[in-house]
Scaffold this motif. Structure first.
Motif, mmCIF file in Angstrom:
data_model
loop_
_atom_site.group_PDB
_atom_site.id
_atom_site.type_symbol
_atom_site.label_atom_id
_atom_site.label_comp_id
_atom_site.label_asym_id
_atom_site.label_seq_id
_atom_site.Cartn_x
_atom_site.Cartn_y
_atom_site.Cartn_z
ATOM 1 N N LEU A 160 0.825 -1.205 0.000
ATOM 2 C CA LEU A 160 0.000 0.000 0.000
ATOM 3 C C LEU A 160 0.859 1.256 0.000
ATOM 4 C CD1 LEU A 160 -2.780 1.213 -0.007
ATOM 5 C CD2 LEU A 160 -2.869 0.966 2.486
ATOM 6 N N SER A 161 1.966 1.257 0.742
ATOM 7 C CA SER A 161 2.830 2.437 0.772
ATOM 8 C C SER A 161 3.458 2.691 -0.601
ATOM 9 C CB SER A 161 3.919 2.271 1.835
ATOM 10 O OG SER A 161 4.708 1.112 1.585
ATOM 11 N N ALA A 162 3.895 1.626 -1.279
ATOM 12 C CA ALA A 162 4.472 1.779 -2.620
ATOM 13 C C ALA A 162 3.414 2.243 -3.613
ATOM 14 C CB ALA A 162 5.081 0.463 -3.075
ATOM 15 N N LEU A 163 2.208 1.726 -3.469
ATOM 16 C CA LEU A 163 1.112 2.121 -4.351
ATOM 17 C C LEU A 163 0.770 3.594 -4.165
ATOM 18 C CD1 LEU A 163 -0.838 0.888 -6.436
ATOM 19 C CD2 LEU A 163 -2.434 0.462 -4.556
ATOM 20 N N GLN A 164 0.750 4.037 -2.920
ATOM 21 C CA GLN A 164 0.459 5.447 -2.637
ATOM 22 C C GLN A 164 1.483 6.372 -3.282
ATOM 23 O OE1 GLN A 164 0.402 5.321 1.633
ATOM 24 N NE2 GLN A 164 -1.813 5.026 1.751
ATOM 25 N N LYS A 165 2.754 6.004 -3.187
ATOM 26 C CA LYS A 165 3.815 6.817 -3.783
ATOM 27 C C LYS A 165 3.672 6.885 -5.301
ATOM 28 C CE LYS A 165 7.237 5.999 -0.143
ATOM 29 N NZ LYS A 165 8.531 5.348 0.202
ATOM 30 N N MET A 166 3.375 5.753 -5.912
ATOM 31 C CA MET A 166 3.219 5.708 -7.354
ATOM 32 C C MET A 166 2.054 6.572 -7.820
ATOM 33 S SD MET A 166 2.365 2.441 -9.822
ATOM 34 C CE MET A 166 0.593 2.585 -9.515
ATOM 35 N N ILE A 167 0.921 6.454 -7.125
ATOM 36 C CA ILE A 167 -0.261 7.222 -7.504
ATOM 37 C C ILE A 167 -0.036 8.713 -7.265
ATOM 38 C CG2 ILE A 167 -2.698 7.630 -7.000
ATOM 39 C CD1 ILE A 167 -2.826 4.644 -6.143
ATOM 40 N N GLY A 168 0.560 9.044 -6.117
ATOM 41 C CA GLY A 168 0.810 10.451 -5.795
ATOM 42 C C GLY A 168 1.702 11.123 -6.815
ATOM 43 N N LYS A 169 2.738 10.418 -7.263
ATOM 44 C CA LYS A 169 3.652 10.968 -8.258
ATOM 45 C C LYS A 169 2.940 11.208 -9.586
ATOM 46 C CE LYS A 169 8.085 10.068 -10.530
ATOM 47 N NZ LYS A 169 9.227 9.104 -10.663
ATOM 48 N N GLY A 170 2.099 10.265 -9.958
ATOM 49 C CA GLY A 170 1.407 10.376 -11.231
ATOM 50 C C GLY A 170 0.336 11.445 -11.258
ATOM 51 N N MET A 171 -0.254 11.737 -10.092
ATOM 52 C CA MET A 171 -1.382 12.673 -10.034
ATOM 53 C C MET A 171 -0.988 14.077 -9.599
ATOM 54 S SD MET A 171 -3.940 10.773 -11.000
ATOM 55 C CE MET A 171 -5.424 11.619 -10.461
ATOM 56 N N LYS A 172 0.240 14.251 -9.132
ATOM 57 C CA LYS A 172 0.651 15.525 -8.540
ATOM 58 C C LYS A 172 0.470 16.704 -9.494
ATOM 59 C CE LYS A 172 4.409 17.613 -5.871
ATOM 60 N NZ LYS A 172 5.783 17.406 -5.334
ATOM 61 N N LYS A 173 0.830 16.528 -10.760
ATOM 62 C CA LYS A 173 0.760 17.620 -11.731
ATOM 63 C C LYS A 173 -0.668 17.960 -12.131
ATOM 64 C CE LYS A 173 5.288 16.591 -13.781
ATOM 65 N NZ LYS A 173 6.019 16.202 -15.018
ATOM 66 N N LEU A 174 -1.608 17.089 -11.782
ATOM 67 C CA LEU A 174 -2.998 17.309 -12.175
ATOM 68 C C LEU A 174 -3.817 18.002 -11.089
ATOM 69 C CD1 LEU A 174 -3.672 13.816 -13.799
ATOM 70 C CD2 LEU A 174 -2.905 15.911 -14.924
ATOM 71 N N ALA A 175 -3.223 18.174 -9.903
ATOM 72 C CA ALA A 175 -3.962 18.756 -8.776
ATOM 73 C C ALA A 175 -4.090 20.265 -8.913
ATOM 74 C CB ALA A 175 -3.267 18.413 -7.473
ATOM 75 N N HIS A 176 -5.183 20.801 -8.409
ATOM 76 C CA HIS A 176 -5.391 22.245 -8.365
ATOM 77 C C HIS A 176 -4.694 22.793 -7.117
ATOM 78 C CE1 HIS A 176 -7.333 26.150 -8.335
ATOM 79 N NE2 HIS A 176 -7.813 25.885 -9.549
ATOM 80 N N PRO A 177 -3.751 23.735 -7.257
ATOM 81 C CA PRO A 177 -2.964 24.213 -6.105
ATOM 82 C C PRO A 177 -3.815 24.719 -4.939
ATOM 83 C CG PRO A 177 -2.042 25.031 -8.162
ATOM 84 C CD PRO A 177 -3.348 24.386 -8.514
ATOM 85 N N ASP A 178 -4.910 25.395 -5.233
ATOM 86 C CA ASP A 178 -5.742 25.955 -4.162
ATOM 87 C C ASP A 178 -6.325 24.864 -3.263
ATOM 88 O OD1 ASP A 178 -5.224 28.432 -5.192
ATOM 89 O OD2 ASP A 178 -7.172 28.676 -6.168
ATOM 90 N N ASP A 179 -6.577 23.695 -3.840
ATOM 91 C CA ASP A 179 -7.157 22.589 -3.063
ATOM 92 C C ASP A 179 -6.175 22.023 -2.047
ATOM 93 O OD1 ASP A 179 -9.567 22.733 -4.388
ATOM 94 O OD2 ASP A 179 -9.048 21.212 -5.867
ATOM 95 N N TYR A 180 -4.877 22.255 -2.274
ATOM 96 C CA TYR A 180 -3.852 21.669 -1.423
ATOM 97 C C TYR A 180 -3.121 22.713 -0.575
ATOM 98 C CZ TYR A 180 -4.675 17.129 -3.454
ATOM 99 O OH TYR A 180 -5.280 15.947 -3.826
ATOM 100 N N ALA A 181 -3.765 23.842 -0.371
ATOM 101 C CA ALA A 181 -3.215 24.858 0.530
ATOM 102 C C ALA A 181 -3.357 24.387 1.976
ATOM 103 C CB ALA A 181 -3.951 26.177 0.338
ATOM 104 N N LYS A 182 -2.320 24.581 2.771
ATOM 105 C CA LYS A 182 -2.356 24.120 4.152
ATOM 106 C C LYS A 182 -3.411 24.841 4.984
ATOM 107 C CE LYS A 182 2.420 22.470 4.454
ATOM 108 N NZ LYS A 182 3.711 22.548 5.189
ATOM 109 N N ASP A 183 -3.762 26.034 4.554
ATOM 110 C CA ASP A 183 -4.792 26.785 5.290
ATOM 111 C C ASP A 183 -6.158 26.691 4.622
ATOM 112 O OD1 ASP A 183 -4.191 28.219 3.030
ATOM 113 O OD2 ASP A 183 -4.082 30.191 4.030
ATOM 114 N N HIS A 184 -6.380 25.647 3.858
ATOM 115 C CA HIS A 184 -7.676 25.436 3.203
ATOM 116 C C HIS A 184 -8.783 25.414 4.260
ATOM 117 C CE1 HIS A 184 -10.944 23.423 1.020
ATOM 118 N NE2 HIS A 184 -10.305 23.722 -0.086
ATOM 119 N N LYS A 185 -9.931 25.947 3.928
ATOM 120 C CA LYS A 185 -11.032 26.050 4.902
ATOM 121 C C LYS A 185 -11.491 24.688 5.401
ATOM 122 C CE LYS A 185 -14.702 26.215 1.378
ATOM 123 N NZ LYS A 185 -15.846 27.007 0.850
#
Length: 280
Positions: A251-276
């Motif tokens: 599961l940890s290896a799968l998470q890393k693989m998926i995270g790497k592949g999806m990182k460029k597709l994320a909307h920056p505002d959704d991943y702000a540390k101070d998100h509401k």
């Protein structure tokens, strides 16, 4: 496969576009009688006209919200009264979901995703089982996703619905084998298929990168595998890679693989540390 679908009565949900439209046209070409449903009446009519090119008459259609049990009951009655039964039900209708991370999602959207993608399949299956049981050679086709194997960013509600379809259908396979083994049950896991399911601005990059397999190609493969009575059908862009990754990686290896592949597709505002979504 040449005669498997001839003169079969097939009900197809989500038939206004994408794989649903492909099912309608390709099954008509194979000599099936199709009954088409969708919530989009205008595009459903377009599909009906495409089908009519192959059999000379417009197929029966119904405007249908798969989340409504009363509409499923009306559909089953229509099918029974018109064709005296149903041989194949394709639970194809689905929506993309919130397309945001968990903390940015809202309960209304999550509920709608589950109502359509999961409970729509449940209600359709339960409503049509009596008709499928009465048919001497019948099939139930429930559409999950490769996201029914893995949890992916910005799709928690969609993944939840498709994991649920997978579990529900796999359990049903075992149950029906005990009482009505003549009912074929199939679980479809499409990969990145070029359909209109990803419609929001947030999923445009994902659609461009991953949704590349033509829907006719995907559906031709499904129909081939159904005729061969293969219960699990995995096909489309990244489908087999995702399936085997879910089986073989930790599961940890799968998470890393998926995270790497999806990182460029994320909307920056959704991943702000101070998100509401992180505030009370």
């Amino acid at each position: 496969m040449s005669h498997f679908y001839t003169n079969k009565t097939v009900v197809i949900t989500g038939a206004a576009s994408g794989m649903g439209r492909s099912y309608a046209v390709l099954l008509a070409q194979r000599g099936a009688r199709v009954l088409l449903t969708d919530i989009d009446e205008d595009e459903l009519c377009v599909t009906a006209e495409l089908v009519a090119k192959y059999n000379g008459t417009l197929p029966l259609t119904m405007v249908h919200d798969v989340s409504k049990i009363s509409q499923w009951q009306a559909l089953a009655k229509l099918c029974k009264n018109t064709y005296d039964g149903c041989d194949i039900l394709i639970n194809n209708a689905g929506i993309e979901g919130a397309a945001v991370p968990v903390w940015a999602s809202d309960m209304k959207t999550i509920k709608r995703t589950m109502d359509v993608n999961f409970y729509g399949v449940v209600q359709g299956t339960k409503t049509f089982l009596p008709l499928l049981a009465a048919s001497p050679a019948s099939a139930l086709i429930n559409v999950s996703s490769i996201f029914g194997f893995i949890g992916t960013p910005n799709a928690s509600d969609y993944c939840a619905s498709k994991f649920a379809v997978r579990g529900y259908t796999e359990a049903l396979m075992v149950e029906l084998a005990q009482v009505h083994p003549h009912i074929q049950v199939h679980l479809v896991h499409p990969g990145g298929v070029a359909t209109d399911i990803a419609r929001s601005e947030r999923t445009a990059k994902f659609k461009e990168k991953f949704l590349t397999t033509p829907s006719d190609e995907m559906v031709n493969y499904v129909l081939q595998e159904v005729a061969a009575n293969n219960p699990r059908i995995v096909y489309g862009n990244h489908a087999r890679k995702t399936y085997w990754s879910s089986k073989l990686l930790s599961l940890s290896a799968l998470q890393k693989m998926i995270g790497k592949g999806m990182k460029k597709l994320a909307h920056p505002d959704d991943y702000a540390k101070d998100h509401k979504g992180f505030k009370l």
